[in-house]
Design a protein around this motif. Structure first.
Motif, PDB file in Angstrom:
ATOM      1  N   GLU A 320     -99.642 -69.283  62.694  1.00 18.85           N
ATOM      2  CA  GLU A 320     -99.462 -70.684  62.321  1.00 18.85           C
ATOM      3  C   GLU A 320    -100.485 -71.127  61.278  1.00 18.85           C
ATOM      4  O   GLU A 320    -100.209 -72.011  60.468  1.00 18.85           O
ATOM      5  CB  GLU A 320     -99.582 -71.613  63.541  1.00 18.85           C
ATOM      6  N   PRO A 335     -94.386 -69.949  68.196  1.00 16.05           N
ATOM      7  CA  PRO A 335     -95.786 -69.753  68.607  1.00 16.05           C
ATOM      8  C   PRO A 335     -95.963 -69.970  70.104  1.00 16.05           C
ATOM      9  O   PRO A 335     -95.213 -70.727  70.731  1.00 16.05           O
ATOM     10  CB  PRO A 335     -96.539 -70.843  67.817  1.00 16.05           C
ATOM     11  N   VAL A 545     -92.205 -72.726  60.678  1.00 10.50           N
ATOM     12  CA  VAL A 545     -92.427 -72.050  61.953  1.00 10.50           C
ATOM     13  C   VAL A 545     -91.218 -72.312  62.844  1.00 10.50           C
ATOM     14  O   VAL A 545     -90.702 -73.433  62.881  1.00 10.50           O
ATOM     15  CB  VAL A 545     -93.709 -72.566  62.640  1.00 10.50           C
TER      16      VAL A 545
END
Length: 563
Positions: A320, A335, A545
């Protein structure tokens, strides 16, 4: 009648002119730099027209539409468009903030204090450029250029569009006026970017039919595997299976008339990475899907960004920090922080009886924060210190409710400890008829297959995972049959992952064009063979992400529900 029509037309015309006369178009002070050009960023307001904007900014309609192709369909209120600023331009020898930082770190003097001092510039490589010629142009040596560009050597092939950090002898260079010197106090700071889409049109299929240049960069270590095969030893072939799955995605996409040029590099150290970066395939790449050694990742993605090549991190869920800084970087796996946050929300939504079973508290602060999070959402949390195979574990029963549901979170990633706790809870569930649902952390996915099958179903185990394959789906069955046909075996989750990444990203590139990263943010969550994708920015100027994790619930009827 004719007179009345004439009067009506005249009044209507006057009304139209009066409306436009009331529109006061304010010239934007927000600017961006794309390549060698400077643009105003204008926020379109109701009533503004292409004609009126061209008049205010002193540009032609052709220039405005060239900068914003979507305007061919008409101007819309609330659009953000870019308008060429023909009064300013960028010089190729302008000092960059990164270069200035390097300069300060090396304690070199600046031009402000010493006109003879050297400061770094970014040289954009043109077709045919050579290191010797660049060194001669800036009155420095080839060794100086190699020193500040560690991924180059004397035999490196320079890529068109690549940026090199160079420390020239300023006394030998012509004096040029930079954009920064010409910016007035009323202007906002000009944002330094290579490329941006202010108002991307994500509704059209932009595929031209040209081949898409895709790079796979994986630590296959083919030479080492060949030696192992010669010795008839067992080895882990995860990246080979990923590659096999990716090849099947290319085959599927080609059947949809999407043409793909695929180049694969076996990258596992600095030497193999440097060779890949110096290749012609890298200079022509439009997308890279990779897993690069951790210590080389930062430099690699920075080089790719300088060439405006999007990079998909295929396996890491801990990048990240790179995604926050690099707008060409995409993290394909959710994540761990996002998975934990989702698990906390799930626990906050369950019925009131929550029991946290723990082994040993290694990180007191995180443990207390976790308990506090649950208490903040109105839960009365019971904490139980479980000791493996200890007689004191009989007290666990006193923490459970014999009437209502018990939501038990097992705070451990120790497989042996978890197995023992599940065995104890399963006994309470069967013999004493306790209604128990167990929640585990996302890390359980690494050993979930080794847990007792009956226990996890009887206890309604619920865990978050980044992968799940529903073997009852027709698409999954078709993939398995295809994999068996070509590779004479069953696909692992790595093969599924390779197929999913290829299908998702290449399809989006074909659909949305070079600016696909801007468009996939607006896509609905997509569930492929085993992965769910929903991308978001974690920083305004950063990359993307994946924010999607799968909640798996094991049911007493031996099914698995995916949420």
């Amino acid at each position: 009648m004719k007179t009345l029509k004439h009067i009506f037309a005249t009044v209507l015309l006057l009304l139209v002119f009066s409306v436009f006369a009331q529109i006061d178009i304010k010239k934007s002070t927000e600017k961006i730099r794309i390549g060698d050009k400077i643009y105003y960023v204008h926020h379109v307001k109701y009533g503004e027209t292409i004609y009126s904007l061209c008049k205010v900014y002193n540009v032609s309609q052709e220039e405005l539409i060239e900068a914003n192709p979507q305007l061919a369909q008409g101007l819309k209120a609330e659009q953000r468009i870019k308008i060429p600023d023909k009064t300013e331009s960028k010089t190729e020898t302008e000092t960059t903030p990164i270069a200035e930082k390097q300069e300060n770190e090396q304690k070199t003097e600046t031009l402000q204090t010493n006109n003879n001092a050297n400061s770094a510039i970014k040289h954009k490589v043109k077709s045919g450029d050579k290191l010797v010629e660049i060194a001669k142009k800036y009155n420095c040596t080839v060794e100086d250029i190699l020193k500040y560009n560690p991924f180059l050597d004397k035999n490196s092939k320079l890529r068109k569009g690549q940026y090199l950090t160079v420390y020239p002898d300023r006394n030998e260079l012509p004096q040029t006026e930079t954009v920064a010197e010409k910016t007035t106090e009323k202007d906002t700071v000009i944002v330094e970017i290579d490329e941006i889409v202010i108002d991307a049109d994500c509704n059209e299929n932009l595929y031209s039919g040209d081949a898409l240049n895709i790079l796979l960069m994986l630590p296959i270590k083919a030479n080492a595997i060949n030696k192992i095969l010669e010795k008839n030893q067992h080895n882990n072939y995860d990246f080979i299976e990923f590659y096999e799955g990716f090849l099947l995605s290319v085959d599927s996409l080609s059947r949809k008339n999407i043409s793909i040029n695929l180049t694969t590099f076996d990258v596992y150290d600095k030497q193999t990475l440097t060779a890949a970066l110096n290749s012609a395939a890298f200079s022509e790449a439009q997308l890279i899907i990779s897993h690069i050694p951790k210590e080389l990742t930062n430099d690699f993605v920075q080089i790719a960004a300088e060439s405006k090549i999007p990079v998909v991190s295929a396996f890491s869920s801990e990048t990240e920090n790179i995604a926050g800084k690099n707008k060409y970087f995409i993290q394909a796996l959710a994540p761990l922080s996002i998975q934990v946050e989702k698990l906390n929300k799930i626990l906050c939504s369950v019925e009131k009886n929550v029991v946290v079973v723990y082994e040993n508290i290694i990180d007191t602060a995180n443990f207390n924060n976790f308990i506090q999070t649950l208490e903040n959402c109105g839960k009365t949390v019971k904490k139980y210190h479980y000791r493996m195979r200890g007689s004191l574990n009989e007290n666990l029963q006193t923490e459970l409710d014999s009437i209502s549901k018990n939501n038990v979170f097992v705070l451990s990633n120790n497989r042996v400890f978890i197995t023992d706790v599940l065995s104890k809870l399963n006994t309470l569930s069967i013999k004493l008829k306790y209604d128990i649902t167990v929640y585990g952390s996302p890390q359980w996915q690494t050993f979930e297959a080794t847990l007792n099958f009956d226990h996890i179903h009887n206890l309604n185990l619920s865990i978050l995972q980044t992968f799940f394959v529903d073997y009852n789906r027709a698409e999954v069955k078709n993939f398995i049959n295809k994999y068996r046909y070509y590779y004479k075996g069953d696909p692992s989750r790595f093969a599924f992952h390779g197929y999913d990444l290829g299908i998702y990203f290449i399809d989006r590139m074909a659909k949305y064009g070079a600016n696909f990263m801007q468009c996939i943010i607006n896509d609905e969550a997509s569930t492929l063979l085993q992965t769910r994708f929903k991308f978001a920015k974690i920083e305004p100027q950063g990359g993307l992400v994946n924010n999607e994790a799968l909640l798996l619930r094991y049911t007493k009827d031996l099914n698995i529900i995916v949420e």
